[in-house]
Design a protein around this motif. Structure first.
Motif, mmCIF file in Angstrom:
data_model
loop_
_atom_site.group_PDB
_atom_site.id
_atom_site.type_symbol
_atom_site.label_atom_id
_atom_site.label_comp_id
_atom_site.label_asym_id
_atom_site.label_seq_id
_atom_site.Cartn_x
_atom_site.Cartn_y
_atom_site.Cartn_z
ATOM 1 N N TRP A 316 0.821 -1.216 0.000
ATOM 2 C CA TRP A 316 0.000 0.000 0.000
ATOM 3 C C TRP A 316 0.854 1.265 0.000
ATOM 4 O O TRP A 316 1.920 1.313 0.608
ATOM 5 N N ASN A 317 0.320 2.293 -0.647
ATOM 6 C CA ASN A 317 0.897 3.633 -0.518
ATOM 7 C C ASN A 317 0.564 4.181 0.870
ATOM 8 O O ASN A 317 -0.409 3.760 1.496
ATOM 9 N N ARG A 318 1.389 5.115 1.339
ATOM 10 C CA ARG A 318 1.091 5.902 2.553
ATOM 11 C C ARG A 318 1.015 5.090 3.848
ATOM 12 O O ARG A 318 0.468 5.545 4.834
ATOM 13 N N ILE A 319 1.538 3.858 3.838
ATOM 14 C CA ILE A 319 1.631 3.069 5.081
ATOM 15 C C ILE A 319 3.080 2.613 5.235
ATOM 16 O O ILE A 319 3.642 2.029 4.315
ATOM 17 N N LEU A 320 3.666 2.913 6.405
ATOM 18 C CA LEU A 320 5.060 2.542 6.656
ATOM 19 C C LEU A 320 5.157 1.737 7.952
ATOM 20 O O LEU A 320 4.860 2.260 9.027
ATOM 21 N N PRO A 321 5.572 0.463 7.892
ATOM 22 C CA PRO A 321 5.834 -0.267 9.139
ATOM 23 C C PRO A 321 7.216 0.109 9.687
ATOM 24 O O PRO A 321 8.171 0.263 8.923
ATOM 25 N N VAL A 322 7.305 0.295 10.990
ATOM 26 C CA VAL A 322 8.601 0.587 11.620
ATOM 27 C C VAL A 322 8.816 -0.380 12.789
ATOM 28 O O VAL A 322 7.865 -0.972 13.300
ATOM 29 N N GLY A 323 10.069 -0.509 13.236
ATOM 30 C CA GLY A 323 10.367 -1.392 14.363
ATOM 31 C C GLY A 323 10.053 -2.833 14.021
ATOM 32 O O GLY A 323 10.244 -3.274 12.886
ATOM 33 N N ASP A 324 9.514 -3.573 14.989
ATOM 34 C CA ASP A 324 9.285 -4.999 14.787
ATOM 35 C C ASP A 324 8.219 -5.286 13.733
ATOM 36 O O ASP A 324 8.228 -6.358 13.130
ATOM 37 N N SER A 325 7.287 -4.348 13.509
ATOM 38 C CA SER A 325 6.273 -4.546 12.456
ATOM 39 C C SER A 325 6.941 -4.732 11.098
ATOM 40 O O SER A 325 6.445 -5.445 10.243
ATOM 41 N N SER A 326 8.085 -4.051 10.909
ATOM 42 C CA SER A 326 8.741 -4.045 9.604
ATOM 43 C C SER A 326 9.667 -5.240 9.409
ATOM 44 O O SER A 326 10.161 -5.473 8.316
ATOM 45 N N GLY A 327 9.920 -5.994 10.503
ATOM 46 C CA GLY A 327 10.855 -7.111 10.411
ATOM 47 C C GLY A 327 12.282 -6.661 10.141
ATOM 48 O O GLY A 327 13.087 -7.406 9.599
ATOM 49 N N SER A 328 12.615 -5.410 10.528
ATOM 50 C CA SER A 328 13.942 -4.881 10.178
ATOM 51 C C SER A 328 14.981 -5.146 11.265
ATOM 52 O O SER A 328 16.053 -4.575 11.242
ATOM 53 N N GLN A 329 14.643 -6.037 12.236
ATOM 54 C CA GLN A 329 15.648 -6.366 13.245
ATOM 55 C C GLN A 329 16.397 -7.630 12.824
ATOM 56 O O GLN A 329 15.935 -8.391 11.995
ATOM 57 N N SER A 330 17.554 -7.851 13.420
ATOM 58 C CA SER A 330 18.354 -9.032 13.114
ATOM 59 C C SER A 330 17.647 -10.288 13.610
ATOM 60 O O SER A 330 17.009 -10.265 14.662
ATOM 61 N N PRO A 331 17.756 -11.405 12.880
ATOM 62 C CA PRO A 331 17.154 -12.656 13.376
ATOM 63 C C PRO A 331 17.826 -13.176 14.651
ATOM 64 O O PRO A 331 17.335 -14.096 15.278
ATOM 65 N N LEU A 332 18.937 -12.553 15.049
ATOM 66 C CA LEU A 332 19.605 -12.959 16.285
ATOM 67 C C LEU A 332 19.090 -12.200 17.495
ATOM 68 O O LEU A 332 19.244 -12.631 18.620
ATOM 69 N N SER A 333 18.527 -10.995 17.252
ATOM 70 C CA SER A 333 18.205 -10.132 18.391
ATOM 71 C C SER A 333 16.722 -10.185 18.692
ATOM 72 O O SER A 333 15.933 -10.700 17.920
ATOM 73 N N PHE A 334 16.345 -9.582 19.829
ATOM 74 C CA PHE A 334 14.934 -9.568 20.205
ATOM 75 C C PHE A 334 14.190 -8.381 19.589
ATOM 76 O O PHE A 334 13.012 -8.202 19.825
ATOM 77 N N GLY A 335 14.884 -7.529 18.834
ATOM 78 C CA GLY A 335 14.197 -6.365 18.260
ATOM 79 C C GLY A 335 13.825 -5.371 19.343
ATOM 80 O O GLY A 335 14.617 -5.076 20.225
#
Length: 514
Positions: A316-335
């Protein structure tokens, strides 16, 4: 009655019920039975006037980005399903990572000092039958979430932000010029609702996680006095097809200990309640104390799903996931807190620039959550620290490998060891570690290939190569600065995101506090 039932029933609130609810959600993820929500719809009608530049859903960590954007002069509203109040349990982080609160004018020096509830040194990394490694100033600061969130909330409201407490997110309609969230109109919707965000679930369309990290723990009083911490420690061989890892931190009202383990999402895997039982069984041996001597303050538990297809690209346009919603943390860390703080400055400036230049399409916003080889290379490490549900490996194999790797990293010194322990992988440090480990322990390294699989290894080599490419590109980025200033603002947005991608994707965002 199990040990878990006995101990959790002593704590206020329905902790056991919360643990079992967590297990129900975990089971639905593993068995892929959770219904896919449809909370985001689209409309071709224009909205017209806007109440807000940004609406953020999910207040606990959303307040960080919300406050930063409000300080920059944007009209921001924050929706939180309950009351915005931090948990009692401290958030552990390294001191140099906290400077972003000062840089973005979110806290004063005095407020930041007051937010720090505990400090300790040193911290230990140790594996069963291997050497101990000690480090200073890594995750050695405990932040008081209640004080931090209350202070940010005050700042947010003082800069014109609107806090909508007891307002759960139920749905959004994306229009060509904005988003309708409940009865509010906004130019941009930010999803900070975490791993189980309904927006994320809809975007992933019921895809099963590729891996999980399960964590259980407690804060208790009655331990022998100890002013040091553990970052990554194992004292057992494989149990229940899992390698158990431990963490421990001094806390203001006791000592916090965690047991965590990595696994795939197979339905036969351990439940949170079973892992809690294991935690209580092994805790006396870990800390040299009988359970009867401990006074439990609170119990902690959770699971963290990770996906190979990360960060998440929303349709979608105009929707941005941030933090854990975005899955942008390392698979090693707890986010969570640490991952949000690391990207706070990058996201604040990026979102501000996206709104200024009207770069709010799905494609333009995806540049704010880019592919980062520094994170993707850690998938192989996660695989090497876990074992398949029916896989046969030597009981000590994971311990031996980790012990060898950390021994080599310790010899290479702090510049190699510290960034890695703060979840930042850099090309030079990784290459040196791989070479030294490969030469010193060829037999151990050879055993990894059947454990992780050749396909995973070949895939990893692509990301490792990209880590080198991103490192070189970021090294060249200062040459773009002068040229960039003469470009149109839309082009500047694009190039700034690219430079950010090279910086974070190569681990060049690491700042040593020394």
């Amino acid at each position: 009655m199990s040990l878990t039932e006995e101990i959790l029933s002593q704590l206020p609130g329905d902790v056991l019920g919360g643990l079992r609810q967590g297990d129900r959600i975990l089971t639905s993820l593993r068995e892929n039975t959770a219904p896919v929500p449809t909370v985001v719809k689209e409309s071709q009608q224009s909205l017209g006037n806007f109440d807000w530049d940004v609406i953020i859903c999910g207040g606990t960590l959303g307040i960080l980005i919300g406050c930063a954007l409000a300080v920059k002069g944007l009209r921001v509203a924050l929706m939180e399903r309950g009351i915005l109040r931090g948990r009692e349990q401290e958030w552990n982080i390294s001191r140099n990572e906290l400077n972003v609160f000062l840089e973005l004018n979110l806290l004063t020096d005095a407020e930041l000092d007051q937010a720090i509830a505990t400090k300790y040194n040193p911290a230990r990394v140790s594996f069963h039958g291997g050497t101990e490694v000690w480090v200073e100033d890594v995750l050695n600061i405990g932040i008081d979430p209640v004080y931090l969130l209350a202070t940010l909330k005050t700042r947010f409201l003082a800069t014109g932000g609107k806090l909508l407490e007891n307002t759960p997110f139920t749905g959004a309609v994306v229009h060509p010029d904005g988003v309708m969230v409940e009865q509010f109109k906004t130019r941009l919707l930010i999803d900070a609702m975490g791993h189980l965000s309904p927006i994320t679930q809809q975007a992933r369309q019921g895809k099963k996680p590729d891996a999980l990290c399960l964590v259980v723990g407690s804060c208790a009083q009655g331990f022998p006095e100890n002013h040091s911490g553990d970052l990554l420690l194992s004292f057992t061989s494989l149990q229940n097809q899992c390698q158990y890892f431990w963490e421990a931190f001094p806390a203001k009202d006791g000592r916090t200990t965690y047991l965590f383990t990595y696994m795939d999402a197979h339905p036969q895997r351990l439940s949170l309640e079973a892992l809690f039982e294991e935690y209580l069984r092994l805790l006396p041996e870990y800390q040299g104390v009988e359970l009867s001597q401990l006074k439990f303050q609170r119990a902690l538990f959770g699971f963290f799903p990770t996906y190979r297809q990360s960060p998440l690209k929303t349709p979608w346009n105009r929707i941005l996931p941030v933090g854990d919603s975005s899955g942008s943390q390392s698979p090693l860390s707890f986010g969570g807190f640490g991952a949000m703080v690391r990207h706070l400055k990058r996201l604040t400036f990026g979102i501000y620039e996206a709104l200024q230049t009207e770069q709010l399409s799905a494609k333009s916003l995806a540049l704010l959550q880019p592919y980062q080889p520094s994170l993707t290379v850690t998938w192989l490490f996660q695989r090497a620290m876990s074992v398949g549900v029916n896989q046969k490996i030597a009981p000590e194999q994971i311990n031996q490998l980790l012990s060898a790797v950390f021994q080599e990293m310790q010899q290479l010194g702090t510049p190699v060891l510290k960034p890695f322990l703060q979840d930042i992988v850099q090309f030079s440090a990784l290459t040196q570690t791989l070479l030294k480990t490969g030469l010193a322990h060829p037999g151990l390294v050879a055993k990894i290939i059947p454990q992780v699989g050749l396909k995973s290894l070949l895939d990893w080599m692509v990301h490792y190569g990209n880590l080198g490419v991103y490192t070189a590109l970021f090294g060249l980025s200062p040459m773009l600065e002068t040229w960039l200033k003469n470009q149109p603002s839309e082009q500047q947005y694009y190039w700034h995101r690219l430079i950010d991608t090279w910086k974070y994707g190569s681990g060049a965002d690491y700042l040593d506090g020394d």
